[in-house]
Design an enzyme around this catalytic site. Sequence first.
Site, PDB file in Angstrom:
ATOM      1  N   LYS A 277       1.627  23.623  98.466  1.00 52.58           N
ATOM      2  CA  LYS A 277       0.757  23.196  97.371  1.00 52.58           C
ATOM      3  C   LYS A 277       0.173  24.419  96.669  1.00 52.58           C
ATOM      4  CE  LYS A 277      -0.915  18.847  99.427  1.00 52.58           C
ATOM      5  NZ  LYS A 277      -0.387  17.928  98.409  1.00 52.58           N
ATOM      6  N   ARG A 351       4.174   9.847 104.727  1.00 52.55           N
ATOM      7  CA  ARG A 351       5.087   8.732 104.974  1.00 52.55           C
ATOM      8  C   ARG A 351       5.951   8.980 106.205  1.00 52.55           C
ATOM      9  NH1 ARG A 351       7.299   9.452  98.986  1.00 52.55           N
ATOM     10  NH2 ARG A 351       5.114  10.098  98.821  1.00 52.55           N
TER      11      ARG A 351
HETATM   12  N1  BES Z   1      -1.880  14.375 100.922  1.00 53.69           N
HETATM   13  C1  BES Z   1      -1.060  14.297  99.782  1.00 53.69           C
HETATM   14  C2  BES Z   1      -1.553  13.258  98.791  1.00 53.69           C
HETATM   15  C3  BES Z   1      -2.577  13.729  97.804  1.00 53.69           C
HETATM   16  C4  BES Z   1      -2.209  14.550  96.756  1.00 53.69           C
HETATM   17  C5  BES Z   1      -3.860  13.308  97.883  1.00 53.69           C
HETATM   18  C6  BES Z   1      -3.128  14.956  95.830  1.00 53.69           C
HETATM   19  C7  BES Z   1      -4.793  13.709  96.941  1.00 53.69           C
HETATM   20  C8  BES Z   1      -4.429  14.525  95.917  1.00 53.69           C
HETATM   21  C9  BES Z   1       0.362  13.922 100.160  1.00 53.69           C
HETATM   22  O1  BES Z   1       0.788  14.337 101.401  1.00 53.69           O
HETATM   23  C10 BES Z   1       1.246  14.572  99.146  1.00 53.69           C
HETATM   24  O2  BES Z   1       1.231  15.761  99.062  1.00 53.69           O
HETATM   25  N2  BES Z   1       1.995  13.777  98.392  1.00 53.69           N
HETATM   26  C11 BES Z   1       2.840  14.260  97.384  1.00 53.69           C
HETATM   27  C12 BES Z   1       4.109  13.462  97.409  1.00 53.69           C
HETATM   28  C13 BES Z   1       5.179  13.991  96.516  1.00 53.69           C
HETATM   29  C14 BES Z   1       5.685  15.306  97.043  1.00 53.69           C
HETATM   30  C15 BES Z   1       6.276  12.989  96.445  1.00 53.69           C
HETATM   31  C16 BES Z   1       2.122  14.121  96.031  1.00 53.69           C
HETATM   32  O3  BES Z   1       1.496  13.086  95.812  1.00 53.69           O
HETATM   33  O4  BES Z   1       2.158  15.046  95.259  1.00 53.69           O
HETATM   34 ZN    ZN Z   2       1.535  16.319 101.388  1.00 54.93          ZN
END
Ligand code: BES
Ligand code: ZN
Length: 496
Positions: A277, A351
Amino acid sequence: MKITLEVKPFADLEVDALTTYVFEDAEPVQGRIAEIDKLSGGLLGRLSKSGELTGKPLEITLLHAPTGLKSARLLLIGAGKREQFNPAMQRKVAGVALRNLKSRNVHKVAFLVRENDATEQLAQALAEGALTADFETDKYKTDKKKDKFVDEFVIVGYGDAEKAAGEKGLNRGRIIGEAQNFARDLVNEPSNKLTPAILADKAEAMAKEAGLAVEILDEKKIAELKMGALLSVAQGSVEPPRVIVLTYTPANAKPGGPVVGLVGKAVTFDTGGISIKPADGMEKMKYDMAGGATMIGIMRALAALKPNVKVICVVPATENMPGGKAQKPGDIQTAMSGKTIEVLNTDAEGRLILADGVHYAKQLGATHLVDAATLTGAIVVALANVNVGVFGTDQDWLDKLLASAKATGEKMWQMPMDDEYREFIKGSFADIQNVGSGKGGGAITGAMFIREFAGDTPWIHLDIAGTAWNDDAKPWLAKGPTGVAVRTLVHLVTSL
Ligand code: BES
Ligand code: ZN
Ligand code: ZN
Protein backbone atom coordinates in the site's frame (compact mmCIF):
# COMPACT_ATOMS: atom_id res chain seq x y z
CA MET A 1 -18.83 4.91 34.87
CA LYS A 2 -21.71 3.67 37.03
CA ILE A 3 -25.15 3.83 35.38
CA THR A 4 -28.15 3.49 37.67
CA LEU A 5 -31.86 4.13 37.63
CA GLU A 6 -33.49 5.92 40.56
CA VAL A 7 -37.11 6.66 41.33
CA LYS A 8 -36.83 10.17 42.81
CA PRO A 9 -38.35 13.61 42.21
CA PHE A 10 -35.94 15.30 39.81
CA ALA A 11 -36.09 18.73 41.51
CA ASP A 12 -34.51 17.29 44.66
CA LEU A 13 -31.56 15.59 42.98
CA GLU A 14 -28.26 16.86 44.31
CA VAL A 15 -26.17 16.28 41.23
CA ASP A 16 -23.59 18.26 39.29
CA ALA A 17 -25.91 18.39 36.31
CA LEU A 18 -29.49 17.51 35.52
CA THR A 19 -29.95 16.89 31.83
CA THR A 20 -32.97 16.23 29.66
CA TYR A 21 -34.15 16.68 26.07
CA VAL A 22 -36.43 19.08 24.26
CA PHE A 23 -38.50 18.31 21.18
CA GLU A 24 -38.64 20.51 18.12
CA ASP A 25 -42.23 21.55 18.35
CA ALA A 26 -44.36 24.67 17.97
CA GLU A 27 -44.20 24.74 21.77
CA PRO A 28 -40.96 23.16 23.05
CA VAL A 29 -41.80 24.04 26.66
CA GLN A 30 -44.32 21.39 27.65
CA GLY A 31 -44.63 18.38 29.94
CA ARG A 32 -41.60 18.01 32.17
CA ILE A 33 -39.89 20.93 30.46
CA ALA A 34 -42.87 23.06 31.51
CA GLU A 35 -42.48 21.75 35.09
CA ILE A 36 -38.85 22.87 35.09
CA ASP A 37 -39.89 26.16 33.51
CA LYS A 38 -42.34 26.76 36.36
CA LEU A 39 -39.66 26.04 38.98
CA SER A 40 -37.28 28.39 37.18
CA GLY A 41 -39.78 31.22 37.10
CA GLY A 42 -40.44 31.04 33.37
CA LEU A 43 -36.84 31.16 32.22
CA LEU A 44 -37.19 28.32 29.69
CA GLY A 45 -40.29 29.91 28.21
CA ARG A 46 -38.34 33.14 27.69
CA LEU A 47 -35.45 31.24 26.06
CA SER A 48 -37.90 29.50 23.76
CA LYS A 49 -39.57 32.78 22.78
CA SER A 50 -36.24 34.40 22.01
CA GLY A 51 -35.36 31.46 19.71
CA GLU A 52 -32.54 30.13 21.84
CA LEU A 53 -34.36 26.95 22.88
CA THR A 54 -35.85 25.24 19.85
CA GLY A 55 -35.35 21.49 20.28
CA LYS A 56 -33.42 21.26 16.98
CA PRO A 57 -31.37 18.04 16.85
CA LEU A 58 -28.48 18.14 19.32
CA GLU A 59 -28.88 21.84 20.18
CA ILE A 60 -27.21 22.53 23.52
CA THR A 61 -28.53 24.88 26.22
CA LEU A 62 -26.61 24.98 29.49
CA LEU A 63 -27.84 26.86 32.53
CA HIS A 64 -25.84 27.29 35.72
CA ALA A 65 -27.38 27.36 39.21
CA PRO A 66 -30.93 26.91 37.86
CA THR A 67 -33.60 28.26 40.19
CA GLY A 68 -35.91 25.65 41.68
CA LEU A 69 -33.54 22.73 41.19
CA LYS A 70 -30.96 21.32 43.60
CA SER A 71 -28.75 20.42 40.67
CA ALA A 72 -25.79 22.73 40.01
CA ARG A 73 -26.52 22.80 36.26
CA LEU A 74 -29.33 22.16 33.83
CA LEU A 75 -28.38 20.89 30.39
CA LEU A 76 -31.03 20.71 27.68
CA ILE A 77 -30.33 18.75 24.50
CA GLY A 78 -32.39 19.21 21.37
CA ALA A 79 -34.00 15.92 20.29
CA GLY A 80 -35.61 16.94 16.98
CA LYS A 81 -39.18 15.99 16.12
CA ARG A 82 -40.91 13.71 18.60
CA GLU A 83 -41.94 11.25 15.85
CA GLN A 84 -38.28 10.81 14.97
CA PHE A 85 -37.10 10.16 18.52
CA ASN A 86 -35.84 6.67 17.67
CA PRO A 87 -33.10 4.63 19.42
CA ALA A 88 -30.41 6.22 17.22
CA MET A 89 -31.45 9.74 18.30
CA GLN A 90 -31.91 8.61 21.91
CA ARG A 91 -28.33 7.31 22.02
CA LYS A 92 -27.04 10.51 20.45
CA VAL A 93 -28.88 12.69 22.99
CA ALA A 94 -27.42 10.71 25.90
CA GLY A 95 -24.00 10.71 24.25
CA VAL A 96 -23.95 14.45 23.55
CA ALA A 97 -25.00 15.16 27.13
CA LEU A 98 -22.30 12.89 28.52
CA ARG A 99 -19.44 14.18 26.36
CA ASN A 100 -20.46 17.78 26.89
CA LEU A 101 -20.61 17.47 30.67
CA LYS A 102 -17.47 15.36 30.87
CA SER A 103 -15.51 18.11 29.14
CA ARG A 104 -16.63 20.46 31.94
CA ASN A 105 -15.29 18.28 34.78
CA VAL A 106 -18.82 17.34 35.82
CA HIS A 107 -18.84 14.02 37.70
CA LYS A 108 -22.39 13.17 38.71
CA VAL A 109 -25.10 13.46 36.09
CA ALA A 110 -28.83 12.77 36.25
CA PHE A 111 -30.64 12.16 32.97
CA LEU A 112 -34.34 12.89 33.15
CA VAL A 113 -36.59 11.04 30.71
CA ARG A 114 -39.64 12.93 29.50
CA GLU A 115 -43.27 12.32 30.38
CA ASN A 116 -44.59 9.03 28.91
CA ASP A 117 -41.09 7.98 27.79
CA ALA A 118 -40.14 5.70 30.70
CA THR A 119 -39.78 2.47 28.73
CA GLU A 120 -37.42 -0.51 28.75
CA GLN A 121 -36.27 0.41 25.25
CA LEU A 122 -35.36 3.99 26.16
CA ALA A 123 -33.34 2.93 29.21
CA GLN A 124 -31.40 0.55 26.95
CA ALA A 125 -30.68 3.26 24.40
CA LEU A 126 -29.58 5.73 27.08
CA ALA A 127 -27.19 3.23 28.65
CA GLU A 128 -25.73 2.35 25.25
CA GLY A 129 -25.44 6.00 24.26
CA ALA A 130 -23.78 7.05 27.51
CA LEU A 131 -21.31 4.15 27.56
CA THR A 132 -20.24 4.45 23.94
CA ALA A 133 -19.90 8.22 24.36
CA ASP A 134 -17.72 7.71 27.41
CA PHE A 135 -15.16 5.68 25.43
CA GLU A 136 -11.84 7.47 24.82
CA THR A 137 -8.80 6.53 22.78
CA ASP A 138 -6.26 8.05 25.17
CA LYS A 139 -4.88 4.78 26.54
CA TYR A 140 -1.35 5.60 25.44
CA LYS A 141 -1.37 9.29 26.39
CA THR A 142 0.66 10.05 29.49
CA ASP A 143 -1.05 13.39 30.14
CA LYS A 144 -4.61 12.11 30.44
CA LYS A 145 -7.00 14.82 31.52
CA LYS A 146 -7.61 13.44 35.00
CA ASP A 147 -10.64 15.55 35.91
CA LYS A 148 -12.59 14.95 32.74
CA PHE A 149 -14.80 12.03 33.73
CA VAL A 150 -18.37 11.31 34.66
CA ASP A 151 -18.45 8.58 37.29
CA GLU A 152 -22.21 8.42 37.88
CA PHE A 153 -24.97 8.57 35.28
CA VAL A 154 -28.35 8.31 36.97
CA ILE A 155 -31.47 7.80 34.88
CA VAL A 156 -34.53 9.42 36.47
CA GLY A 157 -38.14 9.98 35.48
CA TYR A 158 -39.22 6.35 35.94
CA GLY A 159 -41.97 5.73 38.50
CA ASP A 160 -42.36 2.63 40.69
CA ALA A 161 -44.55 1.05 38.01
CA GLU A 162 -41.89 1.42 35.29
CA LYS A 163 -38.81 0.76 37.41
CA ALA A 164 -38.48 -2.96 36.63
CA ALA A 165 -38.76 -2.42 32.88
CA GLY A 166 -36.28 0.46 33.05
CA GLU A 167 -33.77 -1.62 34.93
CA LYS A 168 -34.11 -4.47 32.49
CA GLY A 169 -33.41 -2.13 29.58
CA LEU A 170 -30.55 -0.48 31.43
CA ASN A 171 -28.92 -3.84 32.10
CA ARG A 172 -29.20 -4.93 28.48
CA GLY A 173 -27.90 -1.55 27.32
CA ARG A 174 -24.96 -1.82 29.69
CA ILE A 175 -24.04 -5.27 28.39
CA ILE A 176 -24.25 -4.16 24.76
CA GLY A 177 -22.52 -0.82 25.28
CA GLU A 178 -19.67 -2.49 27.16
CA ALA A 179 -19.32 -5.15 24.45
CA GLN A 180 -19.12 -2.45 21.82
CA ASN A 181 -16.43 -0.62 23.81
CA PHE A 182 -14.56 -3.90 24.32
CA ALA A 183 -14.41 -4.29 20.54
CA ARG A 184 -13.37 -0.65 20.12
CA ASP A 185 -10.56 -1.06 22.62
CA LEU A 186 -9.15 -3.92 20.58
CA VAL A 187 -9.41 -1.95 17.35
CA ASN A 188 -7.71 1.04 18.94
CA GLU A 189 -4.60 -1.01 19.79
CA PRO A 190 -1.70 -0.38 17.42
CA SER A 191 -0.23 -3.42 15.70
CA ASN A 192 2.90 -3.48 17.88
CA LYS A 193 0.65 -3.92 20.92
CA LEU A 194 -1.79 -6.30 19.25
CA THR A 195 -0.22 -9.13 17.28
CA PRO A 196 -2.35 -12.13 16.32
CA ALA A 197 -1.04 -13.98 19.40
CA ILE A 198 -1.87 -11.08 21.71
CA LEU A 199 -5.35 -10.77 20.22
CA ALA A 200 -5.84 -14.49 20.87
CA ASP A 201 -4.67 -14.09 24.48
CA LYS A 202 -7.10 -11.23 25.03
CA ALA A 203 -9.99 -13.16 23.49
CA GLU A 204 -9.12 -16.20 25.62
CA ALA A 205 -9.00 -14.15 28.82
CA MET A 206 -12.36 -12.55 28.01
CA ALA A 207 -13.91 -15.94 27.18
CA LYS A 208 -12.74 -17.50 30.46
CA GLU A 209 -14.13 -14.59 32.45
CA ALA A 210 -17.42 -14.59 30.54
CA GLY A 211 -17.88 -18.37 30.66
CA LEU A 212 -17.46 -19.13 26.96
CA ALA A 213 -15.66 -22.17 25.58
CA VAL A 214 -12.44 -21.15 23.85
CA GLU A 215 -9.91 -22.82 21.60
CA ILE A 216 -6.90 -21.06 20.10
CA LEU A 217 -5.37 -22.71 17.05
CA ASP A 218 -1.67 -21.96 16.69
CA GLU A 219 0.39 -22.07 13.49
CA LYS A 220 1.01 -25.81 13.87
CA LYS A 221 -2.66 -26.66 14.24
CA ILE A 222 -3.54 -24.28 11.40
CA ALA A 223 -1.09 -26.13 9.14
CA GLU A 224 -2.48 -29.52 10.23
CA LEU A 225 -5.96 -28.32 9.25
CA LYS A 226 -4.52 -27.27 5.85
CA MET A 227 -5.76 -23.68 6.08
CA GLY A 228 -3.67 -22.80 3.05
CA ALA A 229 -5.35 -19.48 2.31
CA LEU A 230 -4.79 -18.11 5.81
CA LEU A 231 -1.23 -19.46 5.87
CA SER A 232 -0.43 -17.81 2.54
CA VAL A 233 -1.17 -14.40 4.07
CA ALA A 234 0.67 -15.18 7.32
CA GLN A 235 3.85 -16.47 5.64
CA GLY A 236 5.14 -12.95 4.94
CA SER A 237 5.28 -12.06 8.64
CA VAL A 238 7.46 -13.15 11.54
CA GLU A 239 4.37 -13.01 13.75
CA PRO A 240 2.60 -16.40 13.70
CA PRO A 241 -1.12 -16.54 12.86
CA ARG A 242 -3.88 -17.70 15.17
CA VAL A 243 -7.45 -18.85 14.75
CA ILE A 244 -9.62 -17.86 17.69
CA VAL A 245 -12.66 -20.08 18.27
CA LEU A 246 -15.21 -19.03 20.90
CA THR A 247 -18.36 -21.04 21.49
CA TYR A 248 -21.52 -20.13 23.33
CA THR A 249 -23.79 -23.08 24.09
CA PRO A 250 -27.19 -22.31 25.65
CA ALA A 251 -28.33 -24.31 28.68
CA ASN A 252 -31.24 -25.86 26.77
CA ALA A 253 -30.75 -25.42 23.06
CA LYS A 254 -33.54 -26.57 20.77
CA PRO A 255 -32.39 -29.77 19.07
CA GLY A 256 -32.12 -29.11 15.35
CA GLY A 257 -32.22 -25.34 15.93
CA PRO A 258 -29.91 -22.98 14.06
CA VAL A 259 -26.21 -22.72 14.93
CA VAL A 260 -24.93 -19.26 14.13
CA GLY A 261 -21.36 -18.95 12.86
CA LEU A 262 -19.77 -15.50 13.29
CA VAL A 263 -16.56 -15.09 11.31
CA GLY A 264 -14.44 -11.94 11.65
CA LYS A 265 -11.45 -10.73 9.65
CA ALA A 266 -8.56 -9.94 11.98
CA VAL A 267 -5.59 -8.65 10.01
CA THR A 268 -3.75 -6.96 12.86
CA PHE A 269 -1.88 -4.89 10.28
CA ASP A 270 -2.38 -4.74 6.53
CA THR A 271 0.63 -3.38 4.65
CA GLY A 272 -0.77 -4.90 1.47
CA GLY A 273 2.06 -7.46 1.38
CA ILE A 274 4.13 -7.49 -1.81
CA SER A 275 1.32 -5.53 -3.50
CA ILE A 276 2.26 -2.92 -0.94
CA LYS A 277 0.00 0.00 0.00
CA PRO A 278 1.10 3.65 -0.34
CA ALA A 279 2.65 5.13 2.83
CA ASP A 280 0.08 7.90 3.10
CA GLY A 281 -2.60 6.81 5.57
CA MET A 282 -1.21 3.32 6.00
CA GLU A 283 -1.22 3.77 9.80
CA LYS A 284 -4.98 3.35 9.74
CA MET A 285 -4.54 -0.29 8.69
CA LYS A 286 -4.20 -1.26 12.35
CA TYR A 287 -8.00 -1.30 12.22
CA ASP A 288 -8.02 -4.14 9.70
CA MET A 289 -8.92 -6.50 12.54
CA ALA A 290 -12.18 -4.68 13.29
CA GLY A 291 -14.33 -7.52 11.92
CA GLY A 292 -12.69 -9.97 14.32
CA ALA A 293 -12.93 -7.54 17.24
CA THR A 294 -16.64 -7.03 16.48
CA MET A 295 -17.34 -10.76 16.65
CA ILE A 296 -15.32 -11.16 19.87
CA GLY A 297 -17.25 -8.25 21.43
CA ILE A 298 -20.54 -9.83 20.36
CA MET A 299 -19.60 -13.10 22.06
CA ARG A 300 -18.91 -11.20 25.27
CA ALA A 301 -22.42 -9.73 25.16
CA LEU A 302 -24.04 -13.06 24.27
CA ALA A 303 -22.38 -14.77 27.24
CA ALA A 304 -24.19 -12.29 29.50
CA LEU A 305 -27.51 -12.13 27.62
CA LYS A 306 -27.76 -15.94 27.29
CA PRO A 307 -29.89 -16.32 24.15
CA ASN A 308 -31.32 -19.73 23.33
CA VAL A 309 -29.13 -20.27 20.25
CA LYS A 310 -25.72 -21.85 19.87
CA VAL A 311 -23.11 -19.48 18.45
CA ILE A 312 -19.65 -20.32 17.15
CA CYS A 313 -17.24 -17.46 16.55
CA VAL A 314 -14.22 -18.02 14.31
CA VAL A 315 -11.59 -15.29 13.99
CA PRO A 316 -8.62 -15.91 11.70
CA ALA A 317 -5.87 -13.54 12.81
CA THR A 318 -2.67 -12.63 10.99
CA GLU A 319 -0.48 -9.77 9.80
CA ASN A 320 -0.18 -9.02 6.08
CA MET A 321 3.52 -8.24 5.58
CA PRO A 322 5.94 -8.16 2.65
CA GLY A 323 8.64 -10.30 4.32
CA GLY A 324 11.15 -12.46 2.46
CA LYS A 325 8.82 -15.44 2.64
CA ALA A 326 5.76 -13.43 1.57
CA GLN A 327 3.49 -14.75 -1.13
CA LYS A 328 3.81 -13.06 -4.49
CA PRO A 329 1.30 -12.07 -7.17
CA GLY A 330 0.56 -15.10 -9.30
CA ASP A 331 1.09 -17.59 -6.49
CA ILE A 332 -1.49 -20.36 -6.34
CA GLN A 333 -2.77 -21.49 -2.94
CA THR A 334 -5.04 -24.30 -1.84
CA ALA A 335 -7.68 -23.31 0.69
CA MET A 336 -8.86 -25.62 3.47
CA SER A 337 -11.94 -26.45 1.37
CA GLY A 338 -9.67 -27.78 -1.40
CA LYS A 339 -10.41 -24.90 -3.82
CA THR A 340 -7.36 -23.43 -5.53
CA ILE A 341 -6.84 -19.68 -5.55
CA GLU A 342 -4.67 -17.55 -7.80
CA VAL A 343 -3.45 -14.61 -5.72
CA LEU A 344 -3.31 -11.73 -8.20
CA ASN A 345 -3.02 -9.06 -5.52
CA THR A 346 -1.61 -9.80 -2.08
CA ASP A 347 -3.52 -6.81 -0.71
CA ALA A 348 -6.81 -8.66 -1.22
CA GLU A 349 -5.89 -10.77 1.82
CA GLY A 350 -9.07 -10.43 3.87
CA ARG A 351 -11.04 -12.71 1.57
CA LEU A 352 -8.24 -15.28 1.74
CA ILE A 353 -8.32 -15.61 5.50
CA LEU A 354 -12.14 -15.52 5.51
CA ALA A 355 -12.20 -18.37 2.98
CA ASP A 356 -10.67 -20.66 5.58
CA GLY A 357 -12.55 -19.05 8.48
CA VAL A 358 -15.93 -19.56 6.84
CA HIS A 359 -15.10 -23.11 5.81
CA TYR A 360 -13.97 -23.97 9.33
CA ALA A 361 -17.11 -22.45 10.92
CA LYS A 362 -19.21 -24.70 8.68
CA GLN A 363 -17.10 -27.70 9.64
CA LEU A 364 -17.73 -26.89 13.31
CA GLY A 365 -21.47 -27.05 12.66
CA ALA A 366 -22.61 -23.53 11.79
CA THR A 367 -25.90 -23.57 9.87
CA HIS A 368 -26.18 -19.78 9.45
CA LEU A 369 -23.14 -17.62 8.78
CA VAL A 370 -22.32 -13.95 9.15
CA ASP A 371 -18.90 -12.55 8.42
CA ALA A 372 -17.69 -9.02 9.16
CA ALA A 373 -14.63 -7.52 7.55
CA THR A 374 -12.91 -4.27 6.65
CA LEU A 375 -12.72 -5.86 3.23
CA THR A 376 -12.58 -3.23 0.50
CA GLY A 377 -11.84 0.39 -0.29
CA ALA A 378 -14.55 -0.02 -2.92
CA ILE A 379 -17.30 -0.14 -0.27
CA VAL A 380 -16.07 3.26 0.95
CA VAL A 381 -16.49 4.57 -2.60
CA ALA A 382 -20.00 3.07 -2.83
CA LEU A 383 -21.45 3.86 0.59
CA ALA A 384 -18.92 6.23 2.25
CA ASN A 385 -18.81 6.07 6.04
CA VAL A 386 -22.58 6.00 6.35
CA ASN A 387 -23.81 2.49 5.54
CA VAL A 388 -22.37 -0.97 6.14
CA GLY A 389 -22.37 -2.95 2.87
CA VAL A 390 -24.53 -6.08 3.20
CA PHE A 391 -24.08 -9.03 0.85
CA GLY A 392 -25.70 -12.44 0.75
CA THR A 393 -27.78 -14.86 -1.25
CA ASP A 394 -30.37 -16.13 1.25
CA GLN A 395 -32.97 -13.35 1.38
CA ASP A 396 -34.72 -14.74 4.49
CA TRP A 397 -31.48 -14.60 6.43
CA LEU A 398 -30.68 -11.16 4.98
CA ASP A 399 -34.11 -9.82 5.89
CA LYS A 400 -33.62 -10.88 9.50
CA LEU A 401 -30.30 -9.04 9.62
CA LEU A 402 -31.70 -5.92 7.96
CA ALA A 403 -34.60 -5.89 10.44
CA SER A 404 -32.11 -6.08 13.32
CA ALA A 405 -30.06 -3.25 11.80
CA LYS A 406 -33.19 -1.14 11.57
CA ALA A 407 -34.27 -1.96 15.12
CA THR A 408 -30.89 -0.99 16.55
CA GLY A 409 -30.39 2.08 14.36
CA GLU A 410 -27.26 0.89 12.55
CA LYS A 411 -27.31 1.85 8.90
CA MET A 412 -26.83 -1.08 6.55
CA TRP A 413 -27.48 -1.34 2.83
CA GLN A 414 -27.95 -4.49 0.78
CA MET A 415 -25.75 -4.76 -2.32
CA PRO A 416 -26.36 -6.90 -5.43
CA MET A 417 -24.94 -10.40 -5.88
CA ASP A 418 -26.01 -11.27 -9.43
CA ASP A 419 -24.49 -14.32 -11.07
CA GLU A 420 -22.79 -12.08 -13.64
CA TYR A 421 -20.32 -11.00 -10.98
CA ARG A 422 -19.24 -14.62 -10.53
CA GLU A 423 -17.46 -14.33 -13.89
CA PHE A 424 -15.18 -11.62 -12.48
CA ILE A 425 -13.35 -14.04 -10.19
CA LYS A 426 -13.09 -17.07 -12.48
CA GLY A 427 -9.44 -18.10 -12.41
CA SER A 428 -7.16 -18.40 -15.42
CA PHE A 429 -4.73 -20.81 -13.79
CA ALA A 430 -6.65 -21.88 -10.66
CA ASP A 431 -10.30 -22.32 -9.64
CA ILE A 432 -10.74 -18.71 -8.66
CA GLN A 433 -8.68 -15.54 -8.43
CA ASN A 434 -8.65 -13.18 -5.46
CA VAL A 435 -9.40 -9.96 -7.39
CA GLY A 436 -11.87 -9.21 -10.17
CA SER A 437 -10.62 -8.78 -13.70
CA GLY A 438 -10.72 -4.96 -14.06
CA LYS A 439 -14.44 -4.30 -14.33
CA GLY A 440 -15.21 -2.31 -11.15
CA GLY A 441 -17.61 -3.59 -8.50
CA GLY A 442 -14.72 -4.24 -6.13
CA ALA A 443 -16.81 -4.73 -2.99
CA ILE A 444 -19.09 -7.20 -4.77
CA THR A 445 -16.16 -9.16 -6.16
CA GLY A 446 -14.84 -9.53 -2.61
CA ALA A 447 -18.21 -10.84 -1.45
CA MET A 448 -18.46 -13.23 -4.43
CA PHE A 449 -15.10 -14.66 -3.47
CA ILE A 450 -16.19 -15.42 0.11
CA ARG A 451 -19.45 -16.91 -1.17
CA GLU A 452 -17.43 -19.65 -2.88
CA PHE A 453 -16.59 -20.93 0.58
CA ALA A 454 -20.00 -20.44 2.22
CA GLY A 455 -21.53 -22.68 -0.44
CA ASP A 456 -25.22 -23.41 0.20
CA THR A 457 -25.16 -22.39 3.84
CA PRO A 458 -27.16 -19.18 4.44
CA TRP A 459 -24.49 -16.55 4.70
CA ILE A 460 -24.15 -12.79 5.05
CA HIS A 461 -21.06 -10.70 4.49
CA LEU A 462 -20.77 -7.27 6.12
CA ASP A 463 -18.18 -4.95 4.60
CA ILE A 464 -17.40 -2.52 7.43
CA ALA A 465 -14.35 -0.85 5.82
CA GLY A 466 -16.17 2.51 5.67
CA THR A 467 -18.00 2.33 8.99
CA ALA A 468 -15.64 0.71 11.52
CA TRP A 469 -13.57 3.88 11.90
CA ASN A 470 -14.67 7.46 12.59
CA ASP A 471 -12.21 9.81 10.87
CA ASP A 472 -13.58 12.79 12.83
CA ALA A 473 -14.86 12.99 16.38
CA LYS A 474 -18.63 13.43 16.69
CA PRO A 475 -20.31 15.26 19.58
CA TRP A 476 -21.50 11.83 20.83
CA LEU A 477 -18.51 9.66 19.83
CA ALA A 478 -14.73 9.88 19.96
CA LYS A 479 -12.63 9.76 16.81
CA GLY A 480 -11.48 6.24 15.96
CA PRO A 481 -13.11 2.81 16.26
CA THR A 482 -16.93 2.75 16.18
CA GLY A 483 -17.80 -0.84 17.15
CA VAL A 484 -20.28 -0.96 14.27
CA ALA A 485 -22.37 -4.14 13.83
CA VAL A 486 -22.13 -5.23 17.46
CA ARG A 487 -25.64 -4.00 18.22
CA THR A 488 -27.19 -5.42 15.06
CA LEU A 489 -25.68 -8.87 15.44
CA VAL A 490 -26.49 -9.12 19.15
CA HIS A 491 -30.07 -8.21 18.25
CA LEU A 492 -30.11 -10.76 15.41
CA VAL A 493 -28.88 -13.63 17.57
CA THR A 494 -31.07 -12.79 20.57
CA SER A 495 -34.19 -12.52 18.42
CA LEU A 496 -33.79 -15.83 16.57
N1 BES B 1 -7.98 -3.79 4.40
C1 BES B 1 -8.19 -3.47 3.04
C2 BES B 1 -9.51 -2.76 2.82
C3 BES B 1 -9.50 -1.27 3.00
C4 BES B 1 -8.92 -0.46 2.05
C5 BES B 1 -10.12 -0.70 4.06
C6 BES B 1 -8.93 0.89 2.18
C7 BES B 1 -10.15 0.68 4.19
C8 BES B 1 -9.56 1.47 3.25
C9 BES B 1 -8.19 -4.71 2.18
O1 BES B 1 -7.40 -5.75 2.61
C10 BES B 1 -7.66 -4.29 0.84
O2 BES B 1 -6.55 -3.85 0.79
N2 BES B 1 -8.47 -4.43 -0.20
C11 BES B 1 -8.10 -4.04 -1.50
C12 BES B 1 -8.62 -5.06 -2.46
C13 BES B 1 -8.14 -4.88 -3.86
C14 BES B 1 -6.67 -5.16 -3.94
C15 BES B 1 -8.91 -5.79 -4.75
C16 BES B 1 -8.71 -2.65 -1.78
O3 BES B 1 -9.86 -2.44 -1.42
O4 BES B 1 -8.02 -1.81 -2.30
ZN1 ZN C 1 -5.38 -5.57 2.00
ZN1 ZN D 1 -7.09 -5.85 4.68
